[in-house]
Motif scaffolding. Structure first.
Motif, PDB file in Angstrom:
ATOM      1  N   GLY A   1       0.812  -1.209   0.000  1.00  0.00           N
ATOM      2  CA  GLY A   1       0.000   0.000   0.000  1.00  0.00           C
ATOM      3  C   GLY A   1       0.845   1.257   0.000  1.00  0.00           C
TER       4      GLY A   1
ATOM      5  N   LYS B   1      -6.982  10.678  -1.313  1.00  0.00           N
ATOM      6  CA  LYS B   1      -8.295  10.962  -1.914  1.00  0.00           C
ATOM      7  C   LYS B   1      -9.227  11.694  -0.947  1.00  0.00           C
ATOM      8  CE  LYS B   1      -7.938   6.928  -4.943  1.00  0.00           C
ATOM      9  NZ  LYS B   1      -8.522   5.635  -5.346  1.00  0.00           N
TER      10      LYS B   1
ATOM     11  N   ARG C   1      -6.519   7.734   6.069  1.00  0.00           N
ATOM     12  CA  ARG C   1      -6.045   6.368   5.936  1.00  0.00           C
ATOM     13  C   ARG C   1      -5.151   6.037   7.117  1.00  0.00           C
ATOM     14  NH1 ARG C   1      -9.356   6.659   2.528  1.00  0.00           N
ATOM     15  NH2 ARG C   1      -9.314   5.878   0.372  1.00  0.00           N
TER      16      ARG C   1
ATOM     17  N   PRO D   1      -5.298  -4.307   3.054  1.00  0.00           N
ATOM     18  CA  PRO D   1      -5.342  -2.902   2.630  1.00  0.00           C
ATOM     19  C   PRO D   1      -6.069  -2.694   1.302  1.00  0.00           C
ATOM     20  CG  PRO D   1      -3.144  -3.509   3.359  1.00  0.00           C
ATOM     21  CD  PRO D   1      -3.930  -4.781   3.267  1.00  0.00           C
ATOM     22  N   SER D   2      -6.054  -3.720   0.453  1.00  0.00           N
ATOM     23  CA  SER D   2      -6.710  -3.587  -0.850  1.00  0.00           C
ATOM     24  C   SER D   2      -8.236  -3.615  -0.740  1.00  0.00           C
ATOM     25  CB  SER D   2      -6.240  -4.707  -1.788  1.00  0.00           C
ATOM     26  OG  SER D   2      -6.509  -5.982  -1.212  1.00  0.00           O
ATOM     27  N   ASN D   3      -8.733  -4.123   0.383  1.00  0.00           N
ATOM     28  CA  ASN D   3     -10.184  -4.177   0.597  1.00  0.00           C
ATOM     29  C   ASN D   3     -10.640  -2.842   1.185  1.00  0.00           C
ATOM     30  OD1 ASN D   3     -12.831  -4.680   1.276  1.00  0.00           O
ATOM     31  ND2 ASN D   3     -12.420  -6.656   2.276  1.00  0.00           N
ATOM     32  N   GLN D   4     -11.200  -1.982   0.361  1.00  0.00           N
ATOM     33  CA  GLN D   4     -11.621  -0.648   0.786  1.00  0.00           C
ATOM     34  C   GLN D   4     -13.072  -0.599   1.264  1.00  0.00           C
ATOM     35  OE1 GLN D   4      -9.303   2.256   0.759  1.00  0.00           O
ATOM     36  NE2 GLN D   4      -8.177   0.322   0.887  1.00  0.00           N
TER      37      GLN D   4
ATOM     38  N   PRO E   1     -13.584  -1.189   7.033  1.00  0.00           N
ATOM     39  CA  PRO E   1     -12.715  -0.229   7.715  1.00  0.00           C
ATOM     40  C   PRO E   1     -12.141  -0.777   9.022  1.00  0.00           C
ATOM     41  CG  PRO E   1     -14.973   0.259   8.253  1.00  0.00           C
ATOM     42  CD  PRO E   1     -15.005  -0.944   7.327  1.00  0.00           C
TER      43      PRO E   1
ATOM     44  N   LEU F   1     -10.059   3.677   6.971  1.00  0.00           N
ATOM     45  CA  LEU F   1      -9.645   2.632   6.043  1.00  0.00           C
ATOM     46  C   LEU F   1      -8.140   2.393   6.141  1.00  0.00           C
ATOM     47  CD1 LEU F   1     -11.746   3.599   2.896  1.00  0.00           C
ATOM     48  CD2 LEU F   1     -12.057   1.566   4.322  1.00  0.00           C
TER      49      LEU F   1
ATOM     50  N   GLY G   1      -4.528   2.002   4.750  1.00  0.00           N
ATOM     51  CA  GLY G   1      -3.889   2.507   3.529  1.00  0.00           C
ATOM     52  C   GLY G   1      -2.597   1.808   3.182  1.00  0.00           C
TER      53      GLY G   1
END
Length: 407
Positions: free
Chosen positions: A134, A141, A145, A160-163, A166, A192, A194
């Motif tokens: 990550g 954005k 994070r 971390p890729s699963n947004q 949280p 979330l 990061g």
């Protein structure tokens, strides 16, 4: 040239057929050499471990850290911050809020050290270079994070890729606990993940970095901070800046350099090094007992020579010095070989890493070593003192021999 030294040298380098005295002298010399080499190697390993600790923590620790002398937080305002920022030598000032919090992810939870940091935090350390998955950006954005330690990731199975899932932080509120509504006794905020960092297990298994505003809201800290972390400007000495800050802030604050932030750990290494030195010095003392026996036997063997020297006008002091120098020759030659051997082994370890740590999870493959001139000096002094102590009695015995009984 010094007469006692010439006679001592003659006794030591005598080309006569080797007897039990010369064998014991050689054993004593080898014992001193091995002990000296072992002492230098072990002390160098402790020096290497001390440097390794500093290197490991350098990516996490600031040059200077300001904390409250009492309590875990202190109030800040614009004037207070400006005074610190305008102190000569201060390049970066990062605000920090750090405390324990309960972290939930899916159906798992654990207590972590949540560290809220200001946006300039990564300008003064190398944590962003330790990110293994990550990003280290805590403000991606236009949303907050979290940067999670690898150990925390493993414990909670964080992706971390699963947004869509949280991290949920909970922190006790300063209100009376209500058993009918336990959740109401906690502040609850989501963020979330990061990125994932990996520095050192102590940090990886406990720390989660979050934006300062997130921590401020969760802990209801307002303008209170647990620490200020400072980067010292190039060209300025850390100790000078530390002294200036301490004078300005007064006794209500502590200003610590990187070593002082880990005083207990570094002190433990130094104490262990001291006890190792004492232990090996004791072993050197035992090895040097052979010098005592060889000198005692040499005095018996050279009774006639001693009587002749005394009849020629040699004083008791001169005779005593001969045997003291004889013991010094044995010890010094052994020490010279030992220190050279220790230096050679340490150089080989530095270059080729001959002895590995033997652990798959170790941060370095081989034992770190660092030679310091102080260790060589201390080892030399220890050998001189030990040699003097074991040589005094045989030398005094030689000086007290009767001329008439031995000529």
């Amino acid at each position: 040239m010094n007469v006692p030294f010439l006679i001592a040298k003659r006794y030591f380098f005598s080309r006569k057929k080797r007897n039990i005295i010369s064998i014991i002298s050689n054993i004593a010399m080898i014992g001193v050499a091995v002990g000296s080499a072992a002492l230098i190697i072990v002390l160098s390993v402790f020096n290497g471990l001390e440097d390794l600790i500093r290197e490991l923590y350098s990516s996490f620790d600031p040059d200077l850290k300001v904390t409250a002398a009492e309590g875990k937080s202190f109030e800040t305002d614009t004037e207070f911050m400006n005074r610190i920022r305008h102190t000569p030598g201060v390049a970066v000032v990062s605000e920090v809020i750090e405390d324990n919090a309960l972290l939930r992810y899916n159906d798992r939870q654990m207590v972590v050290k949540m560290k809220g940091v200001s946006e300039n935090f990564f300008e003064q350390n190398e944590i962003d270079s330790a990110v293994v998955e990550g990003s280290s950006d805590l403000y991606m954005k236009n949303a907050y994070r979290a940067l999670v330690g690898r150990g925390v990731q493993y414990q909670l199975s964080i992706h971390p890729s699963n947004q869509f899932v949280p991290l949920q932080f909970l922190y006790p509120r300063n209100v009376k606990f209500n058993p009918l509504n336990p959740e109401g006794s906690f502040n609850n905020l989501n963020i979330l993940p990061g990125g994932i960092f990996a520095i050192e297990r102590q940090y990886d298994d406990a720390y989660v970095f979050v934006p300062l505003n997130f921590a401020e809201e969760l802990l209801e800290y307002g303008r209170r901070r647990t620490a200020l972390e400072l980067k010292v400007e190039r060209g300025f000495k850390v100790e000078q800046v530390k002294k200036a800050l301490q004078q300005m802030l007064g006794e209500g604050f502590k200003v610590q350099n990187s070593d002082e932030q880990h005083t207990s750990l570094l002190r433990a290494v130094k104490v262990e090094k001291l006890f190792v030195f004492i232990t090996f010095a004791f072993i050197l003392g035992i090895a040097s007992l052979n010098i005592f026996f060889s000198l005692s036997m040499l005095v018996i063997d050279k009774k006639k020579d001693i009587a002749i020297l005394a009849s020629m006008g040699a004083t008791a002091k001169t005779i005593r010095n001969i045997f003291l120098l004889e013991g010094a020759l044995v010890a010094c030659i052994g020490a010279a070989y030992g220190l050279t051997l220790g230096m050679l082994i340490c150089n080989l370890q530095q270059t080729f890493g001959l002895v590995s740590m033997g652990m798959a999870t170790s941060v370095v493959e081989a034992y770190p070593v660092k030679m310091e001139i102080e260790d060589f000096v201390l080892t030399g002094l220890a050998i001189i003192i030990i040699t003097l102590l074991v040589s005094i009695r045989p030398a005094n015995k030689a000086a007290a021999l009767s001329v008439t009984e031995n000529i």
